[in-house]
Design an enzyme around this catalytic site. Structure first.
Site, PDB file in Angstrom:
ATOM      1  N   CYS A 209     100.378 -18.228 -58.789  1.00  0.00           N
ATOM      2  CA  CYS A 209     100.182 -18.599 -57.382  1.00  0.00           C
ATOM      3  C   CYS A 209      99.035 -19.577 -57.174  1.00  0.00           C
ATOM      4  O   CYS A 209      99.102 -20.419 -56.279  1.00  0.00           O
ATOM      5  CB  CYS A 209     100.042 -17.349 -56.536  1.00  0.00           C
ATOM      6  SG  CYS A 209     101.632 -16.464 -56.453  1.00  0.00           S
TER       7      CYS A 209
ATOM      8  N   ASP B 181      95.837 -14.267 -53.160  1.00  0.00           N
ATOM      9  CA  ASP B 181      96.448 -13.022 -53.649  1.00  0.00           C
ATOM     10  C   ASP B 181      95.507 -12.048 -54.376  1.00  0.00           C
ATOM     11  O   ASP B 181      95.867 -11.499 -55.433  1.00  0.00           O
ATOM     12  CB  ASP B 181      97.625 -13.357 -54.585  1.00  0.00           C
ATOM     13  CG  ASP B 181      98.722 -14.132 -53.886  1.00  0.00           C
ATOM     14  OD1 ASP B 181      98.547 -14.489 -52.718  1.00  0.00           O
ATOM     15  OD2 ASP B 181      99.764 -14.402 -54.514  1.00  0.00           O
TER      16      ASP B 181
ATOM     17  N   LYS C 269     103.460 -14.466 -47.982  1.00  0.00           N
ATOM     18  CA  LYS C 269     104.560 -15.203 -48.630  1.00  0.00           C
ATOM     19  C   LYS C 269     105.387 -14.250 -49.480  1.00  0.00           C
ATOM     20  O   LYS C 269     104.941 -13.134 -49.795  1.00  0.00           O
ATOM     21  CB  LYS C 269     103.985 -16.320 -49.515  1.00  0.00           C
ATOM     22  CG  LYS C 269     103.122 -15.764 -50.627  1.00  0.00           C
ATOM     23  CD  LYS C 269     102.510 -16.872 -51.444  1.00  0.00           C
ATOM     24  CE  LYS C 269     101.498 -16.317 -52.411  1.00  0.00           C
ATOM     25  NZ  LYS C 269     102.044 -15.341 -53.363  1.00  0.00           N
TER      26      LYS C 269
END
Ligand code: VGL
Ligand code: ZN
Length: 204
Positions: A141, A11, A97
């Site tokens: 994450c 990310d 996601k």
């Protein structure tokens, strides 16, 4: 036989960097470090994966619908793009996601590639046994992805110099690192990785 590895870049998107909608303090500092890792791993023939948070406009992940967060990483917006200086190789596997409006989906193991294949499937297909993890955010994450990797039987190596966290509650980052290590993750830095790769331990 040496262990087959993969690098997972979690990310590293504009919204998680300074100026973004959910800026991780110093989030952009991971970019040059990850570029170094990417270059080293590429030389060693190690596949590179990059996850991205990829939300719809309305999701229970956002405050307005009962979640924790301001809107961020909305599909096809600038905030959802990878940081412009992140040098992902052309053959990096991008997994997305957070598309399901009912789920936070912090873990890259809840992500899928452009063909709908789950991360785990893709890793198994390549015979990957060990995952090196860096990116954003350490306490969300990165944490969830590392813990899932371990649960699914992968070795996990947390790249300490290539992660930054949020610390919504002071101490979250330290606690999450602790938890990952107690769960079986190893930690490493660029210097220690260079030795590993130099001896072939990070390639097949
Ligand atoms: C993340 C908060 C909300 C992350 C994603 O990538 O760590 N954190 N959505
Ligand atoms: Zn999110």
């Amino acid at each position: 036989m040496a262990t087959q590895s993969a690098l997972l870049v979690v990310d590293v998107q504009n919204d998680f960097c300074p100026g973004g909608a959910l800026a991780v303090p110093e989030g952009d500092r991971v970019v040059p470090v990850l570029n170094d890792y990417i270059a080293r791993f590429r030389e060693a023939g190690v596949p590179v994966y990059a996850s991205r948070d990829w939300h719809p406009r309305e999701t229970r992940h956002f405050k307005a619908w009962g979640g924790k967060w301001p809107p961020h990483c909305i599909q096809d917006t600038r905030g959802a793009q990878f940081h412009a200086e992140l040098r992902l190789p052309k053959d990096a596997v991008i997994v997305s996601k957070g598309m399901d409006p009912e789920q936070d989906a912090y873990s890259a193991f809840q992500a899928q590639d452009a063909n709908g294949a789950a991360l785990e499937q893709s890793l198994r297909q390549r015979g990957v046994q060990r995952l090196y993890v860096g990116g954003l955010a350490t306490d969300y994450c990165v944490r969830a992805s590392t813990l899932d990797a371990l649960k699914q039987g992968f070795q996990a190596v947390l790249l300490l110099d290539a992660v930054k966290g949020i610390d919504l509650e002071p101490g979250d980052i330290a606690r999450s690192i602790d938890e990952m290590v107690r769960s079986g993750a190893r930690t490493a830095t660029l210097a220690s990785i260079e030795q590993e790769i130099g001896t072939g331990a990070a390639r097949s």
